[in-house]
Write an enzyme that holds these catalytic residues in place. Structure first.
Site, PDB file in Angstrom:
ATOM      1  N   GLU A 245       7.888 -26.273  31.353  1.00 24.66           N
ATOM      2  CA  GLU A 245       6.571 -25.476  31.111  1.00 24.66           C
ATOM      3  C   GLU A 245       6.182 -25.202  29.803  1.00 24.66           C
ATOM      4  OE1 GLU A 245       5.038 -25.075  33.679  1.00 24.66           O
ATOM      5  OE2 GLU A 245       6.229 -24.910  35.497  1.00 24.66           O
ATOM      6  N   ARG A 249       2.696 -26.546  28.386  1.00 24.26           N
ATOM      7  CA  ARG A 249       1.475 -25.526  28.133  1.00 24.26           C
ATOM      8  C   ARG A 249       1.716 -25.025  26.787  1.00 24.26           C
ATOM      9  NH1 ARG A 249       1.481 -21.740  33.736  1.00 24.26           N
ATOM     10  NH2 ARG A 249       2.868 -23.301  34.872  1.00 24.26           N
ATOM     11  N   ASP A 378       5.902 -35.003  41.301  1.00 26.84           N
ATOM     12  CA  ASP A 378       4.533 -35.503  40.978  1.00 26.84           C
ATOM     13  C   ASP A 378       4.281 -36.192  39.711  1.00 26.84           C
ATOM     14  OD1 ASP A 378       5.151 -33.113  39.868  1.00 26.84           O
ATOM     15  OD2 ASP A 378       3.425 -32.101  40.550  1.00 26.84           O
ATOM     16  N   GLU A 513      -5.697 -29.321  40.324  1.00 33.35           N
ATOM     17  CA  GLU A 513      -5.510 -30.903  40.450  1.00 33.35           C
ATOM     18  C   GLU A 513      -6.716 -31.451  41.184  1.00 33.35           C
ATOM     19  OE1 GLU A 513      -3.203 -28.702  41.578  1.00 33.35           O
ATOM     20  OE2 GLU A 513      -1.631 -29.357  39.870  1.00 33.35           O
ATOM     21  N   THR A 602      -0.228 -32.983  31.327  1.00 36.52           N
ATOM     22  CA  THR A 602      -0.220 -32.754  32.878  1.00 36.52           C
ATOM     23  C   THR A 602      -0.909 -31.431  32.998  1.00 36.52           C
ATOM     24  OG1 THR A 602       0.995 -32.681  35.040  1.00 36.52           O
ATOM     25  CG2 THR A 602       1.978 -31.977  32.910  1.00 36.52           C
TER      26      THR A 602
HETATM   27  C1  DMJ Z   1       0.453 -26.908  36.087  1.00 34.17           C
HETATM   28  O1  DMJ Z   1       1.191 -26.227  35.134  1.00 34.17           O
HETATM   29  C2  DMJ Z   1       0.716 -28.331  35.891  1.00 34.17           C
HETATM   30  O2  DMJ Z   1      -0.575 -29.317  36.097  1.00 34.17           O
HETATM   31  C3  DMJ Z   1       1.738 -29.264  36.327  1.00 34.17           C
HETATM   32  O3  DMJ Z   1       1.830 -30.438  36.200  1.00 34.17           O
HETATM   33  C4  DMJ Z   1       1.871 -28.704  37.867  1.00 34.17           C
HETATM   34  N1  DMJ Z   1       1.585 -27.180  38.072  1.00 34.17           N
HETATM   35  C5  DMJ Z   1       0.539 -26.775  37.326  1.00 34.17           C
HETATM   36  C6  DMJ Z   1      -0.669 -26.729  37.973  1.00 34.17           C
HETATM   37  O4  DMJ Z   1      -0.672 -26.541  39.273  1.00 34.17           O
END
Ligand code: DMJ
Length: 614
Positions: A245, A249, A378, A513, A602
């Site tokens: 995370e 981020r 994912d 998403e 992501t």
């Molecule tokens: C985000 O932190 C990122 O997109 C991660 O890959 C999946 N979860 C959240 C958003 O849903």
């Protein structure tokens, strides 16, 4: 939200006797009334007419540009007249027309008394219920007995791209207002209780939102945030953070902001946090631990297991590889590349699909036999493709793993729903198929489309389009028009609806998403329906999750438009990802984060595709 002031209207009431149908009577009567007006009133009217004419001439080319070949003549006239009318009312030159005021569906009922109901139930709520013409039109269809099994698209709402971009900027400003007032410098806003929540204690929302502000051209807000980063942000803290995370981020957010702005402050901070995360890789297997204390330089797995999540250890590569490239320090890249090399060779995959857990001691997959493209797996698939793109399409192992995994998806997880034959991605547990799909899986249409754009087989794009429709239906078939966290698809012949939602899965966390995939699909196909779908979703976020005192909240129940039940949390990814992807979806500028120059991590932070020499 601007509402027209009554004071701005000039009211003319015509009365009189005689044959008021005759032209002469009307002419005389009008003239008499005109003469009765004060000089101020007459001047005001003349000024307004002149202003409308000037605005009309100025607006005509822009409006026709937006609508060329896309709207009927009637819509065009409504748009021009509507724009002029609203401009006149507001007596300013800004071309922004609040979208929800433009056109109402027939048989409109008043908005549900959400606020009252929430208060009755004893839950303090400032959720702002806004009108939504699309939902109203759907309700009207239902009332007429036309049950929309496959929800049709209501494209007739007359809103230009400019308005949509402004609506996204408004949404961002609103979210930011709440964050600034009640959670400044903290991780997450709790908009209902007007407070904040801490996760890592590192200003997560602020950092996640930096490049969004830059892209949305919100420079004032950006400058304030930058000042906080330079004066307040310190990573020298005795705090445990999650490696994945904080990489996607914080490290991702700082690196992309550095690239967009060229400001070395962000690179310095990126290097600081990247270095402090490195102890996570000191494990017997070199598969990193999930948690690191960035102050002490120690790392550990969660208390209950020595496993890490596969998606987490394989979705930190874009960021650490880029950090190595920028700093010329190869240690970051070496650590994350080793993880990929190990996972590439591991036993326990099925047709390229990976289990969800990996042990940090043995380096082997655990909990074998369960396969999903949702939570815990994912972004493994997403980062296979994106690392290949980032590195100039040279790392063939990554491409092979990606292509093989897609074959695995087609063979094991792809099915059709009933009654509408929506293509969906289910899950496999020890050979048993489950028609369960997380909203998280909706990253896949976008990733497939991105691959096709970079030369992968054209049928990837076809599958992307089918899955995009499914993800849209996960929103459209819900009463609030917002997707739940998880759906179960019906596969039995004669089912009444495609999508079922279990009680525990009805929440919506403002996730990005679907909007992310809509952005990719629109960029590559230019099919306007993707924008219309996105517009519909944005309006539903505004209707059901916007808190009047500032911020947006995740909700518990997407099936109850009367009481969506706010959860009192605005996730940082709503600003970092969801709103950014909305903006890019509605922007006509393909160079605004060009997909030939950047690859998004992501968490929606764009990182450069490396020049071919590297
Ligand atoms: C985000 O932190 C990122 O997109 C991660 O890959 C999946 N979860 C959240 C958003 O849903």
């Amino acid at each position: 939200m601007h509402s027209p002031s009554r004071k701005e209207f000039v009211s003319l009431t015509f009365t009189g006797s005689g044959n008021y149908n005759s032209k002469q009577w009307r002419r005389q009567s009008c003239w008499r009334k005109w003469k009765q007006l004060s000089r101020l009133q007459r001047n005001l009217i003349l000024f307004s007419v002149a202003l409308m004419l000037v605005c009309g001439i100025a607006t005509y080319p822009t409006v026709t540009e937006h609508f060329r070949g896309k709207a009927s003549k009637k819509n065009l006239i409504v748009m021009v007249v509507g724009t002029l009318f609203l401009r006149h009312q507001r007596l300013n030159i800004l071309p922004y027309v609040p979208p929800q005021k433009q056109k109402r569906a027939p048989h409109k009922r008043g908005p549900p008394g959400l606020q009252n109901r929430l208060q009755k139930k004893g839950t303090r709520s400032d959720i702002q219920v806004e009108e939504n013409p699309i939902q109203e039109a759907k309700k009207a269809d239902k009332e007429k007995g036309e049950k929309p099994l496959m929800v049709v698209k209501y494209l007739g709402v007359c809103v230009s791209e400019f308005d949509r971009l402004e609506a996204v900027r408004d949404a961002f400003r609103h979210a930011w207002k709440g964050y600034k007032e009640f959670a400044w410098g903290q991780d997450e806003l709790r908009p209902i209780s007007k407070s904040y929540g801490e996760w890592f204690g590192l200003g997560l929302t602020l950092i996640d939102a930096l490049d969004t502000m830059w892209i949305l051209n919100l420079r004032e807000e950006f400058e304030e945030a930058k000042t906080w980063v330079s004066t307040e942000l310190s990573f020298n803290k005795n705090v445990d953070v999650n490696l994945f995370e904080s990489t996607i981020r914080i490290l991702g957010g700082l690196l992309s902001t550095y690239h967009l702005t060229g400001d070395a402050l962000f690179l310095d901070k990126a290097k600081d946090i990247g270095t402090r995360l490195m102890p996570a890789f000191n494990t017997p297997s070199k598969i990193p631990y999930s948690d690191v204390n960035i102050g002490k330089g120690t790392a550990h797995p969660p208390r209950w297991t020595s496993d890490s999540t596969v998606a987490e250890v394989t979705s930190i590569q874009l960021e650490f590889r880029e950090l190595s490239r920028l700093t010329q320090d190869t240690r970051y890249r070496a650590a994350v590349d080793k993880v990929m090399q190990k996972v590439h060779k591991l036993e326990g995959k099925q047709d390229g699909l990976v289990p969800m857990f990996i042990n940090t001691n043995s380096g082997q997959f655990t909990h074998l036999g369960v396969f999903t493209l949702g939570a815990r797996a994912d972004s493994y698939y997403e980062y296979l493709l994106k690392q290949w793109i980032q590195g100039g399409q040279k790392e063939t192992e990554l491409l092979e793993d990606y292509l093989q995994a897609l074959e695995g998806v087609k063979k094991n997880l792809l099915k059709k729903s009933s009654p509408n034959s929506l293509t969906f991605v289910g899950e496999l547990s020890h050979g048993q198929f489950s028609p369960k799909m997380d909203h998280l899986v909706c990253f896949l249409p976008g990733t497939l489309a991105l691959g096709a754009h970079h030369g992968l087989p054209a049928d990837h794009m076809e599958l992307a389009k089918q899955l995009m429709e499914t993800c849209y239906q996960m929103y459209a078939q819900m009463e609030t028009g917002l997707s739940p966290e998880i759906v179960h698809f019906n596969m039995h012949e004669g089912s009444i609806r495609d999508v079922d939602v279990k009680l525990a899965d009805r929440h919506n966390l403002l996730r990005p998403e679907t909007v992310e995939s809509l952005f990719y699909l629109y960029r590559f196909t230019k099919d306007r329906k993707y924008r219309d779908w996105g517009w519909e979703i944005l309006q539903n976020f505004n209707k059901y999750t916007k808190v009047s005192t500032g911020g947006y909240t995740s909700i518990n129940n997407v099936r109850d438009p009367e009481y969506p039940s706010p959860r009192d949390k605005m996730e940082s990814f709503f600003l970092g990802e969801t709103l950014k992807y909305f903006y890019l979806l509605f922007s006509d500028d393909p160079e605004l984060v060009s997909l030939d120059k950047y690859v998004f991590n992501t968490e929606a932070h764009p990182l450069p595709i490396w020049p071919s020499a590297e």
